[in-house]
Design a protein around this motif. Structure first.
Motif: not given
Ligand code: SF4
Ligand code: SF4
Lengths: 409, 250
Positions: B137, B139, B157-158, B161, B172, B179
């Protein structure tokens, strides 16, 4: 207070402080589900595109099942996200250098494609049912009639000529669908294969391996569900009126199953060959990270990889399917074992890839949450996975209320 | 000021602003008009004694819960025995300092030790950051002055990264559930302050700098002395440089 992953990660030797198993059970479920979608669709297309007459019955069924699976496929991802309510941001600001960003595009184009193919395949049924229920009484029938009328989209022409045209369209759709289905799953493999930080994942073979095992899993699940649906129907008709003469076990359907299992074996052999090629290549080139990979593959994960995945999940069912005189019971057992094998393959990739540290001198162990203590351990635990697994069957059941799963003409 | 003058100045200021924004920083800097900042970090491992003050300062400054074992920066301890065995660890990121000689819980007699040292770690603010590449996204993004930031309001929050970073610096955030990682204390350095860890280090093992400022001592050291970056093989082009690098460093 815990950090995500702390509850199920055990660390050994030297592991960076921030490392945990962040991608847990739901990320195992995700490629499993998309794989089943892709596999079911490829199976249904074999009939349309390659004219495999013997697969006609199976084809209709797996097409509808593929749709049910498709509806459930994004669920593991949603379960996995720490901010599930923001999941739709992927559609708002897709960042296309990311493999996950393509999900929305691929998913919706694929969903549209399968839906339209189902429409063309079932159009005659929709029209006939709409006409049959036109003046029916009773709320249920009225609602059903309305649904069929809406679904026929005003295209009431079911003459021979029109149906032949439909057939052509179906063929084209199925033809486009095969590469799209492969792409849907190949890119799931790419999500892993392109992570250069992970020594186990990073291989260009990953998407191909994923596609092959996806087809295997899809065919296996379709066959299994098909057999079960037939059995249920038989039990029902037996119980209700005994009007239909009971078909001998091992009748027409057994031919279909035998034929399909041949394709299954074919794809299984390719999948396993590719996986072994990957393994041999890693051992032969033995770059920096091979030392730790070797300890993971041959020692720590030996049981998961060689016993559960290759032994019980591949070798035994392969022998069972190849041996002459395939019976329904033997097929069922072999299919279940294959599904276990595919699940273990996903597990060994996702969890195995995180079972060693980026330091290459430490290990992490995934302690799978069985009894949920909170929402997080529910989602990333066994109960969460079972929730996900049951979804496609619930969707299939709902679909079966309006579209018959097996032929009844 | 008359109305005419007011309009005139207004127009000129507007035109000036417009011009500079059309030309953009890149053109202005390539014409030598402005030099963009490019943040770098220098870690002098010879000076680090493993006291962990930087880790504590970072946790407080950046509001990472103190008792959760994740941290934006950490200090690793390496003990190499005479027989070649390497013992390395970083319990709680070295937050409490290394007071006892017990790497990985093993007490090593003084006479068995061939060498021992501490290595502070932080986000490398890679010039070619895989974490930015994989964020679905956007982010996680890179600023013009070379720092990689996470947008807490946009992260879904996938964890992609976290998987993609070869240095294991991401995690996290236990409270915000998004992240999280070191950002060189971007809120401080952009105001002319030093990062919290550098301020906290009594031994001068950590230094922020601007590689494009020839007068900056950090830039000078990086350009004139033998420095190294971590895990060069990943092609990430880190902005954190190490003095006293050892091939045993992970
Ligand atoms: S966890 Fe990392 S990869 Fe996933 S949306 Fe958040 S910043 Fe982007
Ligand atoms: S060190 Fe890791 S988190 Fe930092 S910029 Fe590089 S890849 Fe991203």
């Amino acid at each position: 207070m815990e950090v995500h992953g702390e509850l199920w990660t055990l660390k050994e030797l030297f592991v960076y402080p921030n490392e945990y198993i962040y991608w847990a059970l739901q990320i195992v479920m995700y490629p499993l589900m998309t794989g089943l979608v892709a596999g079911a669709f490829v199976l249904s297309s074999l009939y349309h595109v390659f004219d495999r007459k013997e697969l006609k019955e199976m084809s209709r069924f797996s097409l509808i099942f593929s749709y049910a699976l498709l509806l459930a496929a994004p669920m593991p991802l949603l379960f996995h996200l720490l901010q599930p309510l923001r999941g739709f941001y992927v559609f708002l600001t897709p960042h296309f250098t990311s493999a996950i960003a393509a999900f929305g595009v691929v998913f919706f184009s694929y969903a549209g494609l399968v839906a339209s193919e189902i429409w063309f395949v079932e159009r005659r049924f929709f029209v006939q049912s709409a006409q049959r229920l036109r003046n029916a009484s009773g709320i249920a029938n009225k609602v059903k009639g309305f649904i069929y009328r809406a679904w026929s989209l005003g295209a009431y022409d079911i003459s021979e000529e029109a149906l032949r045209k439909d057939g052509k369209v179906i063929r084209v759709l199925a033809g486009i669908g095969v590469p799209v289905a492969c792409f849907l799953h190949g890119y799931a493999g790419f999500i892993f294969g392109s992570v250069k930080a992970n020594a186990l994942w990073m291989t260009p073979l990953m998407p191909v391996i994923f596609i092959m095992s996806a087809i295997v899993s899809g065919i296996a699940l379709c066959m299994l569900t098909y057999i079960i649906v037939l059995e249920i129907n038989r039990l029902k008709s037996k119980r209700m009126k005994k009007l239909l003469p009971l078909e001998e076990s091992g009748g027409v359907e057994m031919d279909i199953i035998k034929m399909t299992s041949k394709y299954l074996v074919f794809f299984m052999v390719i999948a396993v060959t590719l996986e072994f090629l990957d393994l041999v290549f890693r051992g032969y080139t033995a770059v920096k990270h091979w030392d730790i990979l070797r300890t993971v593959i041959y020692e720590r994960d030996f049981f998961n990889i060689f016993i559960l995945q290759y032994g019980i999940g591949n070798l035994i069912p392969l022998v069972m399917l190849i041996m002459p005189g395939l019976t329904k019971r033997r097929a069922i057992i072999a299919l279940i074992l294959i599904l276990i094998g595919v699940f273990m393959m996903r597990w060994n990739v996702v969890v195995g890839g995180q079972s060693f540290s980026l330091t290459l001198s430490g290990y992490m162990h995934y302690k799978i949450p069985i009894i949920p203590q909170n929402f997080e351990t529910y989602k990333e635990g066994i109960i969460g996975a079972l929730t996900i697994i049951s979804l496609p069957f619930i969707f299939l059941w709902i679909l079966s209320k309006v579209i018959p799963l097996t032929k009844e003409e | 000021m008359s109305r005419r003058d007011f309009l005139k100045t207004g127009l000129m200021v507007g035109a000036g602003l417009g011009l500079s924004s059309i030309l953009g920083k890149d053109i202005l800097s390539s014409a030598g008009i402005i030099t963009p900042k490019r943040w770098v970090f220098l870690v002098d491992t010879f000076k680090c004694v493993g006291c962990g003050l930087c880790v504590r300062a970072c946790k407080l400054e950046n509001e990472i819960p103190y008792d959760v074992p994740v941290t934006r920066t950490w200090v690793e301890r390496y003990v190499v025995k005479k027989d070649g065995t390497v013992l390395a660890d970083s319990p709680y990121g070295g937050r409490d300092g290394y007071l006892i000689n017990n790497p990985q819980g093993i007490v090593v007699p003084q006479e068995d030790i061939a060498k021992a040292f501490f290595v502070p770690k932080l986000c490398n603010q890679c010039t070619n950051p895989p974490c930015v590449q994989v964020c679905p996204v956007g982010a996680t993004y890179q600023t013009n002055d070379g720092v990689v930031l996470v947008d807490r309001k946009w992260c879904i929050g996938c964890g992609y990264c976290i998987m993609a970073c070869p240095y294991g610096v991401r995690f996290f955030h236990p409270v915000h559930k998004v992240a999280e990682k070191c950002n060189f204390c971007y809120h401080r350095i952009t105001k002319g302050m030093k990062p919290a860890c550098e301020d906290a280090c009594p031994f001068g093992a950590r230094h922020i700098g601007d590689i494009n400022d020839p007068a900056h001592p950090v830039a000078d050291i990086i350009k004139t002395q033998r420095v190294s970056v971590l895990k060069d093989e990943f092609g990430t082009k880190p902005s954190v440089y190490y003095l006293g690098y050892d091939s045993l460093i992970r």
